[in-house]
Enzyme design. Structure first.
Site, PDB file in Angstrom:
ATOM      1  N   HIS A   4      37.733  37.719  41.149  1.00 40.51           N
ATOM      2  CA  HIS A   4      36.897  38.681  40.426  1.00 40.51           C
ATOM      3  C   HIS A   4      35.419  38.373  40.581  1.00 40.51           C
ATOM      4  O   HIS A   4      35.039  37.257  40.982  1.00 40.51           O
ATOM      5  CB  HIS A   4      37.238  38.678  38.930  1.00 40.51           C
ATOM      6  CG  HIS A   4      38.481  39.440  38.598  1.00 40.51           C
ATOM      7  ND1 HIS A   4      39.745  38.919  38.749  1.00 40.51           N
ATOM      8  CD2 HIS A   4      38.644  40.709  38.125  1.00 40.51           C
ATOM      9  CE1 HIS A   4      40.640  39.820  38.375  1.00 40.51           C
ATOM     10  NE2 HIS A   4      40.009  40.920  37.992  1.00 40.51           N
TER      11      HIS A   4
ATOM     12  N   LYS B 112      32.656  38.120  34.893  1.00 40.68           N
ATOM     13  CA  LYS B 112      33.855  38.220  34.048  1.00 40.68           C
ATOM     14  C   LYS B 112      33.941  37.007  33.123  1.00 40.68           C
ATOM     15  O   LYS B 112      33.783  35.876  33.582  1.00 40.68           O
ATOM     16  CB  LYS B 112      35.103  38.304  34.943  1.00 40.68           C
ATOM     17  CG  LYS B 112      36.395  38.501  34.203  1.00 40.68           C
ATOM     18  CD  LYS B 112      37.525  38.856  35.162  1.00 40.68           C
ATOM     19  CE  LYS B 112      38.855  38.985  34.451  1.00 40.68           C
ATOM     20  NZ  LYS B 112      38.829  39.966  33.357  1.00 40.68           N
TER      21      LYS B 112
END
Ligand SMILES: NC(=O)C1=CN([C@@H]2O[C@H](COP(=O)(O)OP(=O)(O)OC[C@H]3O[C@@H](n4cnc5c(N)ncnc54)[C@H](OP(=O)(O)O)[C@@H]3O)[C@@H](O)[C@H]2O)C=CC1
Ligand SMILES: O=C(O)C1=N[C@H](C(=O)O)C[C@H](O)C1
Length: 252
Positions: free
Chosen positions: A136, A140
């Site tokens: 990701h 995040k």
């Protein structure tokens, strides 16, 4: 034309929430009645006449947001992470007191991701080894991703049901974290890298072969068809549904 569904978006200023606002505004059958951020009063949902709430906030706030929605008879479509077993249990109990209300907790709204997790669950019983790698963007805040946790749980359930032994692993000396997180006996590794959006690989290993199931979201547009599907289907699925697959007829 039938009446539009009155939708509010929570986390409207965020990466996902801002996309959801645009998607709802562009949908002819939906009407955006509120777009709230941190610090805004949830009472606005009531005064705006929201029938549906999309929660794309942060793990610390999502449970209280959804509780408010359910207590006020609003269906909730939730993409925010952090829904562990205890939270889901509390939510299930709350929904029993509000039987006509629907909550969808969707770890991932991308249809390809939902399918990839379902394929992984199908494959789980046939391979000796399995590990998950999720990759990701570095902004995040949670790891492993909600999608990876859900995928690992589906794999673990399928392997337990089929009586498959744990993945072999001879590791006895380990730098902490080197083997990733243990989610129900499935190792999950988290990569955070600038340039990425949301990606996942499930690696299955057998004697002399490997199966890799990979999904990539290159853009948050990938999540919007699932958000809209969740809104359109929620009222037909009262109670708690975990996973967008609960609204799809994947076995057809
Ligand atoms: N299910 C799915 O398909 C997907 C799920 N996600 C998940 O969605 C969540 C949001 O992700 P992302 O958009 O990237 O994160 P962002 O940090 O970009 O957005 C979160 C937003 O929520 C706001 N916020 C925080 N607390 C509240 C509150 N109490 N009420 C209303 N708004 C609040 C934040 O405001 P502020 O900036 O002021 O803190 C911010 O604008 C994460 O849990 C993520 O994992 C993400 C992508 C896809
Ligand atoms: O934070 C994100 O970006 C994402 N969050 C969800 C998750 O934790 O699984 C869904 C997707 O992976 C993007």
């Amino acid at each position: 034309m039938t009446e539009q569904l009155a939708v509010a978006v929570l986390g409207a200023g965020g990466r996902m929430g801002s996309e959801a606002v645009k998607a709802v505004e562009a949908a002819p059958d939906l009407k955006l009645v509120a777009a709230l951020g941190r610090g805004d009063s949830l009472e606005t949902l009531v005064s705006a006449g929201a029938q549906y709430v999309v929660d794309l906030t942060v793990p610390d706030s999502t449970e209280a947001n959804v509780r408010f929605a359910v207590e006020h008879g609003m269906h909730a479509v939730v993409g925010t992470t952090g829904w562990d077993a205890e939270r889901l249990e509390r939510l299930g109990a709350l929904l029993e007191e509000h039987p006509g209300t629907a909550v969808l907790i969707a770890p991932n709204f991308a249809l390809g991701s939902v399918l990839a997790s379902a394929f992984a669950a199908k494959a789980a019983r046939y391979f000796e080894s399995v590990e998950v790698i999720e990759l990701h963007h570095p902004d995040k805040i949670d790891a492993p991703s909600g999608t990876a946790v859900r995928t690992a749980q589906l794999i673990a359930d399928a392997r337990a049901e089929a009586g498959v032994a744990p993945s072999p692993d001879a590791t006895t000396k380990e730098v902490p974290g080197a083997r990733g997180a243990d989610i129900d006996g499935v190792r999950v590794h988290s990569v955070r890298l600038r340039g990425l959006v949301a990606h996942q690989e499930v690696l299955f290993g057998g004697a002399g072969e490997q199966l890799t199931i990979r999904h990539d979201s290159f853009d948050r547009a990938s999540f919007m068809p699932g958000v809209l599907l969740g809104l359109r289907e929620a009222a037909a699925h009262p109670g708690l549904t975990v996973g967008l697959d609960g609204y799809l007829n994947l076995n057809a």
